[in-house]
Design a protein around this motif. Sequence first.
Motif, PDB file in Angstrom:
ATOM      1  N   ARG A 127      25.731  26.378  47.311  1.00  0.00           N
ATOM      2  CA  ARG A 127      26.516  25.931  48.480  1.00  0.00           C
ATOM      3  C   ARG A 127      26.769  24.496  48.723  1.00  0.00           C
ATOM      4  O   ARG A 127      27.748  24.023  48.986  1.00  0.00           O
ATOM      5  CB  ARG A 127      25.434  26.083  49.822  1.00  0.00           C
ATOM      6  CG  ARG A 127      25.324  27.845  50.187  1.00  0.00           C
ATOM      7  CD  ARG A 127      26.575  28.462  50.664  1.00  0.00           C
ATOM      8  NE  ARG A 127      26.498  29.880  51.054  1.00  0.00           N
ATOM      9  CZ  ARG A 127      26.225  30.332  52.130  1.00  0.00           C
ATOM     10  NH1 ARG A 127      26.197  29.376  53.096  1.00  0.00           N
ATOM     11  NH2 ARG A 127      26.090  31.583  52.089  1.00  0.00           N
ATOM     12  N   GLN A 131      29.757  23.896  46.460  1.00  0.00           N
ATOM     13  CA  GLN A 131      30.905  24.525  47.277  1.00  0.00           C
ATOM     14  C   GLN A 131      31.388  23.851  48.427  1.00  0.00           C
ATOM     15  O   GLN A 131      32.057  24.586  49.359  1.00  0.00           O
ATOM     16  CB  GLN A 131      30.779  25.867  47.405  1.00  0.00           C
ATOM     17  CG  GLN A 131      30.437  26.799  45.957  1.00  0.00           C
ATOM     18  CD  GLN A 131      29.976  28.392  46.399  1.00  0.00           C
ATOM     19  OE1 GLN A 131      29.516  28.429  47.471  1.00  0.00           O
ATOM     20  NE2 GLN A 131      30.206  29.107  45.265  1.00  0.00           N
ATOM     21  N   ALA A 133      29.809  22.896  51.058  1.00  0.00           N
ATOM     22  CA  ALA A 133      28.929  23.277  52.281  1.00  0.00           C
ATOM     23  C   ALA A 133      27.749  21.898  52.585  1.00  0.00           C
ATOM     24  O   ALA A 133      27.410  22.200  53.761  1.00  0.00           O
ATOM     25  CB  ALA A 133      28.333  24.446  52.100  1.00  0.00           C
ATOM     26  N   ALA A 179      22.595  26.929  54.489  1.00  0.00           N
ATOM     27  CA  ALA A 179      22.843  28.499  54.090  1.00  0.00           C
ATOM     28  C   ALA A 179      22.722  29.364  55.198  1.00  0.00           C
ATOM     29  O   ALA A 179      23.301  30.439  55.100  1.00  0.00           O
ATOM     30  CB  ALA A 179      21.720  28.664  53.090  1.00  0.00           C
TER      31      ALA A 179
END
Length: 381
Positions: free
Chosen positions: A324, A327, A329, A341
């Motif tokens: 995450r 990516q 996040a 998450a």
Amino acid sequence: MKSRIMIYGVDSFMGALASRAAMRRGISHVAAGRNIAGVAQHAAAVAKEADNALAEPRTFTLGDKARIAAQLDDVGVVVNCGPLEGGDLLSLIDACLATSTHYIDMTSERTQIAAIAAHDEVAKRANVMVMAGAGFDYAAIDTVAERLAQILRGARAVTIAVKRGAPTLPEARRLVAALTADGETMKNGQFAPARAGERSIEVDFGDGPETAWLAPWRGEATGMRHRGTYSTMESYEVLPERAARVFAKGRIAMRLFRRGWGVKRLERRVSKGRLSPTSAELKNGRAVVWGEARTPEGIRFCARLETPEAHIYSAEAAVLLARRAVQAAAKPGFQLPFAIAGAALIEEIPGTHWREIADPSDPVKPEPVPAALAEKARKSA
């Protein structure tokens, strides 16, 4: 933008487990550690098992920020899988901040979480995320507490109880040390001193009531105070039978224990000398987190999170969080797992189940209703 994941500590049991979890998900990564032979052996072993992912071996020690930084030029996030303290921990975090590399740590211990949280402001300025609690002993608990807060809007108090498998020798050493030390819970937004096992509750983890003991060494209260979701929080844990007996031997015996009497013997008996779980335990083991959230008016909601064996969940959660982070996040500053998450810590880890308890028992007394709310309810009746 850097997108490679580094798993640090693959020359230890937990790091190797996380690395294998990444390989199962098809995630190529840097497999790093201190020991040249251990890192090389692990990388060679997983290379034979993987079909479409690679683990690049990389070896470096901690303590020298500049030396560590040279290893992070192409790394987007570091996942630390081993217990670090003092200069080792600070040098790794400082190197991450200097190279714009996100940092994720599996620790669930109160003092370690506080040390990582202390980097909040400098991490925000560097646009870097620093995270604690990526393993079962925090991530699963964090997930239960936050989901309960979403379900029961207005909840300001939460009680958590944990049941996991038998500890390894390193875990037994940390547990026994925690039993001898003072800790703290959170009450009305303030830390309150507490001692391990000074009270207990009966909790149904799915197979009938079991005794869970107050565990003020856990780091949930530190993290929750940082986030601000709850103002009151207590954590309990089901202890191995031999560890639980410590609280039944009387005040004098407990005083001697706190001074070190019988500590080493208890470590050996609790862990049975195991350095890591067996393959059967990893495959068949289960862990459970029970939680109860309460509003000031006394409304309650309970649920259980059932997971695979705690080490397996830890490895899967750490890899999920790292993925995450790369990516996009990741959020700058100190963060906790659920903030990145969310429900994925339940829904994307195989073998994990969320169970809401429609008619909960009453192991925890609801907090007194504030006088103003009680008067308002009386007048509206």
